[in-house]
Motif scaffolding. Structure first.
Motif, PDB file in Angstrom:
ATOM      1  N   PRO A  17       8.032  -4.335  13.822  1.00 58.01           N
ATOM      2  CA  PRO A  17       9.094  -3.755  12.989  1.00 58.01           C
ATOM      3  C   PRO A  17      10.476  -4.087  13.556  1.00 58.01           C
ATOM      4  CG  PRO A  17       7.358  -2.152  13.381  1.00 58.01           C
ATOM      5  CD  PRO A  17       7.059  -3.322  14.260  1.00 58.01           C
ATOM      6  N   GLN A 250      -4.468  -3.426   8.639  1.00 56.08           N
ATOM      7  CA  GLN A 250      -4.055  -3.371   7.237  1.00 56.08           C
ATOM      8  C   GLN A 250      -4.920  -4.269   6.353  1.00 56.08           C
ATOM      9  OE1 GLN A 250      -2.021  -3.602   9.872  1.00 56.08           O
ATOM     10  NE2 GLN A 250       0.047  -2.820   9.459  1.00 56.08           N
ATOM     11  N   HIS A 254      -6.878  -3.234   2.888  1.00 56.03           N
ATOM     12  CA  HIS A 254      -6.552  -3.881   1.617  1.00 56.03           C
ATOM     13  C   HIS A 254      -7.776  -4.586   1.037  1.00 56.03           C
ATOM     14  CE1 HIS A 254      -2.265  -3.141   1.187  1.00 56.03           C
ATOM     15  NE2 HIS A 254      -2.139  -3.314   2.490  1.00 56.03           N
ATOM     16  N   SER A 268      -0.815   8.724   2.567  1.00 55.57           N
ATOM     17  CA  SER A 268       0.230   8.586   3.580  1.00 55.57           C
ATOM     18  C   SER A 268       0.033   9.591   4.714  1.00 55.57           C
ATOM     19  CB  SER A 268       1.613   8.790   2.969  1.00 55.57           C
ATOM     20  OG  SER A 268       2.608   8.746   3.992  1.00 55.57           O
ATOM     21  N   GLU A 277       6.817   9.288  11.203  1.00 55.55           N
ATOM     22  CA  GLU A 277       7.489   8.249  10.413  1.00 55.55           C
ATOM     23  C   GLU A 277       7.907   7.054  11.269  1.00 55.55           C
ATOM     24  OE1 GLU A 277      10.541  10.916  12.142  1.00 55.55           O
ATOM     25  OE2 GLU A 277       8.667  11.246  11.030  1.00 55.55           O
ATOM     26  N   THR A 281       3.703   2.581   8.186  1.00 55.95           N
ATOM     27  CA  THR A 281       3.804   1.329   7.451  1.00 55.95           C
ATOM     28  C   THR A 281       4.123   1.634   5.982  1.00 55.95           C
ATOM     29  OG1 THR A 281       1.490   1.205   6.723  1.00 55.95           O
ATOM     30  CG2 THR A 281       1.995   0.423   8.955  1.00 55.95           C
ATOM     31  N   GLU A 282       4.382   0.610   5.214  1.00 57.68           N
ATOM     32  CA  GLU A 282       4.725   0.812   3.801  1.00 57.68           C
ATOM     33  C   GLU A 282       3.566   1.397   3.010  1.00 57.68           C
ATOM     34  OE1 GLU A 282       3.800  -3.791   2.325  1.00 57.68           O
ATOM     35  OE2 GLU A 282       5.862  -3.041   2.379  1.00 57.68           O
ATOM     36  N   GLU A 283       2.325   1.193   3.491  1.00 57.90           N
ATOM     37  CA  GLU A 283       1.167   1.764   2.794  1.00 57.90           C
ATOM     38  C   GLU A 283       0.928   3.226   3.154  1.00 57.90           C
ATOM     39  OE1 GLU A 283      -0.012  -2.484   4.131  1.00 57.90           O
ATOM     40  OE2 GLU A 283       0.974  -0.729   4.992  1.00 57.90           O
ATOM     41  N   GLY A 284       1.610   3.721   4.212  1.00 63.64           N
ATOM     42  CA  GLY A 284       1.357   5.073   4.684  1.00 63.64           C
ATOM     43  C   GLY A 284       0.417   5.126   5.871  1.00 63.64           C
TER      44      GLY A 284
END
Length: 470
Positions: A17, A250, A254, A268, A277, A281-284
């Motif tokens: 990140p 991830q 997916h 999330s 937080e 990640t963007e997926e939670g």
């Protein structure tokens, strides 16, 4: 010193990140992990444990994602925590802080599930954490593929006083076909390349390669498909690893959603604990870089099953079940002996089963799985029947509810002597027969009055040559 392959660092740099630095990752990977423990709430309350141990010089710093977890600062850095009386009495479990997160996530989302599966359970840190959260209720199927690790898994469960677990020994891919949609909640802490464990094991990267990751990811996909099939509609699956690259994390999640787009819902974990937080990640999912919380590298994802897969069970070929309900008279005699001689009671939410001359206690919820899958260890062994009565087993002492009126309370010195396997000369008036010995209110095991001494009944494999005084 940890030596990272250049290809690995290049891959890390590509997914790190923006708020994190590669140099910080490399630097913290060269430092040892902080010691961390988890209080076993089946034996002692968290507040009571903290007061007890801080009074003995321990400094305990709360782990934010586990109410029972603490980082430990102790002025005996080289001492073996596993040889302390508190550990041997089952008051705490030595567990890496990050590994406390997957069970916490599962129970935060699933509430109080009655049927739980731990697909890859040894050595037992997460299994025992979940059993404690279940308060020994319901049933927890703990599976371990490695036969050599089953013995240590059972020993840990026994020490901690856990009685609602059944052990199985399979490749985790069998659960979907064998027990489709039978579990309220499932934890899949998947076998992985272990990139996140380098602070504990500097050699963890010695055989690292992209080919190995590809092979491991294929296994992980097979396991997550099986686990998802075994999950009830509406149930929760937590997938976790102690590795860092997306191919094992991830990408596996997916892949499952691509196979079942109508059924897989990512949940999330951003509100799991204060500060979550920072790893979200963007997926939670939680992608835990070691420099974020000064921990191991870890990955945690939560998945809800939105409907039924209509999977058909494929019953395995099983031998005849070797247990039968114990005769009513035998159960009454056992109950009387336990209560009058030892102060133990049999829990109501279970039944006594017999196998030859052995008496076992099975949790009631286990009935739904008998005859549907082979189990290596079920419930707890209470006693061996012989012509003079019952020989009570150590695991029964550690796991059954205890009324202390029949116990002999030991001093610190006596407890150390007992845990080293030695008999105890006693100044108090001699008693008769078997008795449970306790130390600071916690059962340690059995002893037998022989004249004015207590003959040690601790199983040989539990005897320690040295006890570390706290």
């Amino acid at each position: 010193m940890v030596k990272f392959p250049k290809a690995f660092l290049d891959s890390i740099a590509a997914i790190l990140p923006p708020q994190l630095e590669l140099d910080d990752f490399i630097a913290i990977s060269q430092t040892p992990l902080r010691r961390s423990i988890r209080v076993n709430t089946l034996k002692i309350g968290v507040e009571e444990f903290v007061q007890r141990m801080e009074g003995k010089g321990w400094h305990l710093e709360p782990i934010p994602w586990c109410d029972e977890g603490f980082w430990l600062n102790w002025d005996k850095p080289g001492a073996q925590l596993g040889n302390t009386p508190e550990h041997l009495a089952g008051l705490f479990y030595i567990q890496e802080a990050s590994s406390m997160m997957p069970p916490n996530a599962l129970f935060a989302l699933a509430g109080q599930p009655q049927t739980v599966l731990d697909v890859a359970s040894a050595p037992g840190s997460k299994t025992s954490q979940m059993a404690a959260r279940m308060n020994n209720q319901g049933v927890l199927i703990a599976n371990e593929y490695s036969s050599s690790r089953l013995k240590s898994l059972h020993a840990n469960l026994q020490r901690l006083g856990i009685r609602n677990v059944a052990l199985t020994h399979f490749d985790g891919k069998v659960f979907g076909p064998t027990l489709p949609e039978r579990f309220d909640a499932i934890l899949l802490d998947a076998p992985c390349s272990g990139e996140g464990t380098v602070r504990k094991d500097p050699q963890a990267m010695a055989n690292w390669s992209f080919d190995a990751i590809e092979q491991i990811a294929a296994v992980q996909k097979t396991l997550i498909e099986s686990a998802f099939t075994a999950l009830k509609p509406g149930g929760t699956l937590v997938y976790s690893t102690c590795t860092l690259l997306a191919e094992e994390n991830q990408a596996v999640c997916h892949w499952l959603r691509e196979r079942h787009p109508e059924l897989v819902e990512f949940i999330s974990l951003g509100a799991l604990f204060p500060g979550a937080e920072r790893a979200l990640t963007e997926e939670g999912f939680l992608h835990i870089w070691p420099q974020i919380y000064d921990s191991e590298g870890f990955f945690v994802a939560a998945i809800r099953k939105r409907g039924s897969m209509q999977a058909q069970a494929k019953p395995p070929k099983l031998k005849s079940f070797p247990f039968t309900p114990a005769p009513t008279r035998t159960v009454a005699e056992l109950r009387h002996y336990l209560e009058t001689q030892l102060g133990l009671s049999l829990p109501d939410e279970g039944q006594v089963m017999a196998r030859d001359q052995e008496l076992w206690w099975f949790p009631q919820a286990l009935n739904d799985f008998i005859g549907k899958i082979r189990m290596n260890r079920l419930g707890i062994k209470i006693a061996q029947v012989h012509k003079h009565g019952f020989k009570i087993q150590h695991e029964a002492i550690m796991a059954l509810p205890l009324t202390p009126t029949k116990c002999v309370e030991l001093t610190d010195e006596q407890a150390t002597t007992y845990l080293m396997g030695r008999d105890l000369p006693m100044d108090t008036p001699a008693g008769k027969g078997e008795v449970i010995v306790r130390w600071t209110g916690q059962p340690l095991g059995l002893a037998k009055w022989v004249g004015s001494k207590l003959k040690n009944g601790l199983p040989r494999e539990l005897v320690r040559d040295q006890i570390v005084s706290v």
